[in-house]
Design a protein around this motif. Structure first.
Motif, PDB file in Angstrom:
ATOM      1  N   TYR A  99       0.853  -1.201   0.000  1.00 24.91           N
ATOM      2  CA  TYR A  99       0.000   0.000   0.000  1.00 24.91           C
ATOM      3  C   TYR A  99       0.891   1.254   0.000  1.00 24.91           C
ATOM      4  O   TYR A  99       0.655   2.208  -0.747  1.00 24.91           O
ATOM      5  CB  TYR A  99      -0.887  -0.072   1.242  1.00 24.91           C
ATOM      6  CG  TYR A  99      -1.900   1.015   1.451  1.00 24.91           C
ATOM      7  CD1 TYR A  99      -2.701   1.483   0.420  1.00 24.91           C
ATOM      8  CD2 TYR A  99      -2.099   1.565   2.724  1.00 24.91           C
ATOM      9  CE1 TYR A  99      -3.666   2.469   0.650  1.00 24.91           C
ATOM     10  CE2 TYR A  99      -3.050   2.540   2.966  1.00 24.91           C
ATOM     11  CZ  TYR A  99      -3.830   2.989   1.922  1.00 24.91           C
ATOM     12  OH  TYR A  99      -4.779   3.957   2.156  1.00 24.91           O
ATOM     13  N   ASN A 145       0.667   3.795  13.689  1.00 28.24           N
ATOM     14  CA  ASN A 145      -0.179   2.627  13.374  1.00 28.24           C
ATOM     15  C   ASN A 145       0.013   2.111  11.942  1.00 28.24           C
ATOM     16  O   ASN A 145      -0.135   0.927  11.681  1.00 28.24           O
ATOM     17  CB  ASN A 145      -1.656   2.917  13.679  1.00 28.24           C
ATOM     18  CG  ASN A 145      -2.205   4.098  12.914  1.00 28.24           C
ATOM     19  OD1 ASN A 145      -1.459   4.909  12.376  1.00 28.24           O
ATOM     20  ND2 ASN A 145      -3.518   4.197  12.861  1.00 28.24           N
ATOM     21  N   ARG A 153       2.352   8.364   1.789  1.00 26.79           N
ATOM     22  CA  ARG A 153       1.128   9.090   1.422  1.00 26.79           C
ATOM     23  C   ARG A 153       1.344  10.610   1.507  1.00 26.79           C
ATOM     24  O   ARG A 153       0.606  11.378   0.910  1.00 26.79           O
ATOM     25  CB  ARG A 153      -0.010   8.648   2.349  1.00 26.79           C
ATOM     26  CG  ARG A 153      -1.356   9.093   1.914  1.00 26.79           C
ATOM     27  CD  ARG A 153      -2.440   8.136   2.328  1.00 26.79           C
ATOM     28  NE  ARG A 153      -2.959   8.443   3.643  1.00 26.79           N
ATOM     29  CZ  ARG A 153      -3.997   7.787   4.179  1.00 26.79           C
ATOM     30  NH1 ARG A 153      -4.570   6.786   3.549  1.00 26.79           N
ATOM     31  NH2 ARG A 153      -4.436   8.102   5.360  1.00 26.79           N
ATOM     32  N   CYS A 278      -7.789   4.685  12.193  1.00 28.33           N
ATOM     33  CA  CYS A 278      -8.777   5.770  12.254  1.00 28.33           C
ATOM     34  C   CYS A 278     -10.063   5.402  11.528  1.00 28.33           C
ATOM     35  O   CYS A 278     -11.105   5.979  11.796  1.00 28.33           O
ATOM     36  CB  CYS A 278      -8.166   7.047  11.689  1.00 28.33           C
ATOM     37  SG  CYS A 278      -7.326   6.755  10.121  1.00 28.33           S
TER      38      CYS A 278
END
Ligand SMILES: O=CCCCC(=O)O
Length: 476
Positions: A99, A145, A153, A278
């Motif tokens: 990712y 996390n 990102r 989140c």
């Protein structure tokens, strides 16, 4: 620390320790940077800005493509580092590295698509032109996390846009950040374009980001409390901000849902990263007619979950980040039970089989949760699924929207028009419809209300690092 293209240690050779959350053991010591190192990093980023901003989009793109290839080539090493330092099961760590690499690839492509535009003028002797330019030096603060993907990102769109950046990773997970920066260096990062300041105390670093006028943008992922403080302080110099903050996601199982599909989805999503996300579901609204089959499937899946160090085979529940996190989760569970919730499974700290040395909490399902309970109102950030029954679909939207947060929401329904109306009516930035994974480098991620400002990923993600400049040209 990596400042101006050099690996550096702070002047006083200060260090801090990094712990394995599964065992409590020290796994590394890293440099403890402060005001001075952050200032040096900002100077390096500022000095590098004009040249990087003037580099062609193709050059910036090539760099990000190389970084992507290197991240994929080093996937296993990064994943092992993540599991050791952050605790998540190795399979989840591998998925996170992929990712994270996706953001490098996506923004390698987007770098070449920063388009301006021309606008017709009402005057025949005038032309309008809109130009997109990099915001400038960026200060970035990333969480523990998702310790690789939250870095890429932010770093990838900033660099794609022509900005330079100083990154402060979470104090619990600096090793992942160091490994990412080693790859950026190997990919040919010019000196000063991206800088890394590791620090035990985020305050002196944040203070420089907030007060140094050369830093023109702040990007932060973390708690709503800290995000609000950053937004307030950044206003003093009118710095741009992107904030990815807390969430309190509703997960809605409608009366026409497939309860087995919904329970399977919830079991995968709620306990992913041990609930430390989140976008983790925090309020599970189940139509009363669906509750029995839903809970049956959910509990049979949760009973089978194995907790332990993320490196062990078959483990799906890793440790929480620290003792404070375990206490917060336990407190919410105890409060709910005292106010009438039914414990279906879990509800205690895991202490056996060596787990007492880490921060483990049993995967937990609570039934009959009501609005008076803390867990109904507060983000949990742990492995607890609180189930709330509802009868009236008209009240559902009001209940789901009754939170100061607005990040993610999930809907399970086989009725297309109902799903569409919920999609439109839910006040959340990301909505999964019969889908537990609506996030991707190609899709805009971000929240409404107190869940933050701005979006990451997608075409919106690069806009956050661009200024819009208007040129009005008179032909007279
Ligand atoms: O806590 C937030 C992490 C977001 C993870 C994702 O993008 O899926």
């Amino acid at each position: 620390m990596f400042i101006n293209g050099q690996w550096a240690i702070p002047e006083k050779k200060n260090t801090f320790t990094v712990l394995n959350p599964a065992t409590g053991e020290t796994i590394a010591t890293v440099p403890d940077g402060g005001e001075k190192e952050t200032r040096l990093a900002v100077t390096a980023a500022h000095d590098a800005l004009d040249t990087w901003a003037a580099a062609t989009a193709y050059r910036r793109s090539d760099f990000l493509y190389r970084a992507h290839t290197l991240m994929m080539d080093n996937l296993e090493h990064l994943a092992q580092t993540m599991t050791l330092e952050q605790g998540k099961p190795i399979k989840a760590a591998r998925n996170e590295v992929k990712y994270g690499a996706d953001f490098l690839l996506w923004f390698a492509e987007e770098a070449k698509r920063v388009y301006g535009r021309t606008i017709p003028s009402a005057r025949s002797d005038q032309r309008f032109m809109v130009l997109k330019q990099p915001v400038g030096v960026v200060g970035a603060i990333t969480p523990w996390n998702y310790p690789v993907s939250m870095i890429t990102r932010k770093v990838a769109p900033a660099l794609a846009a022509g900005c330079t950046i100083v990154l402060k990773p979470a104090e619990a997970t600096p090793l992942c950040a160091i490994e990412v920066f080693k790859l950026l260096e190997k990919a040919g990062l010019p000196a000063g374009v991206a800088n890394l300041v590791t620090a035990r105390d985020p305050n002196p670093v944040g203070e420089v980001f907030l007060t140094d006028e050369r830093v023109r943008k702040l990007t932060f992922t973390g708690s709503t409390q800290v995000g609000k403080m950053l937004a307030r302080e950044a206003a003093a110099q009118m710095k741009r901000v992107s904030l990815e903050l807390g969430g309190h996601a509703p997960f809605i199982v409608c009366k026409d849902a497939d309860p087995v599909h919904a329970a399977k989805g919830l079991s995968l999503l709620k306990f992913l990263n041990t609930g430390q996300a989140c976008i983790s579901p925090n309020r599970i609204f189940v139509h009363e007619s669906m509750k029995e089959p839903f809970l049956k499937e959910l509990s049979s899946r949760v009973f089978k979950m194995k907790a332990g160090p993320g490196s062990e085979a078959g483990v799906s529940i890793g440790p929480l980040v620290n003792d404070t996190a375990v206490e917060k989760v336990d407190n919410q569970v105890k409060d709910a039970v005292a106010k009438g919730a039914k414990l279906v499974t879990g509800g205690f700290r895991l202490m056996e089989n060596g787990l007492d040395k880490g921060h483990f909490y049993a995967p937990t399902i609570l039934d009959n949760v009501t609005p008076e309970m803390l867990i109904y109102r507060e983000e949990t950030f742990g492995p607890v699924a609180p189930v709330i029954s509802y009868q009236d679909e008209k009240e559902l939207l009001t209940m789901a929207n009754d939170t100061r947060y607005g990040l993610a929401a999930y809907v399970y329904s086989q009725n297309l028009s109902k799903a569409m109306l919920l999609f439109e009516g839910l006040n959340f930035g990301i909505i999964g419809i019969n889908d537990i994974n609506p996030t991707s480098a190609a899709a805009p991620f971000g929240g409404m209300k107190e869940s933050g400002l701005g979006r990451e990923g997608a075409i919106e993600g690069i806009e956050e690092y661009l200024e819009t400049k208007l040129g009005g040209f008179s032909l007279k």
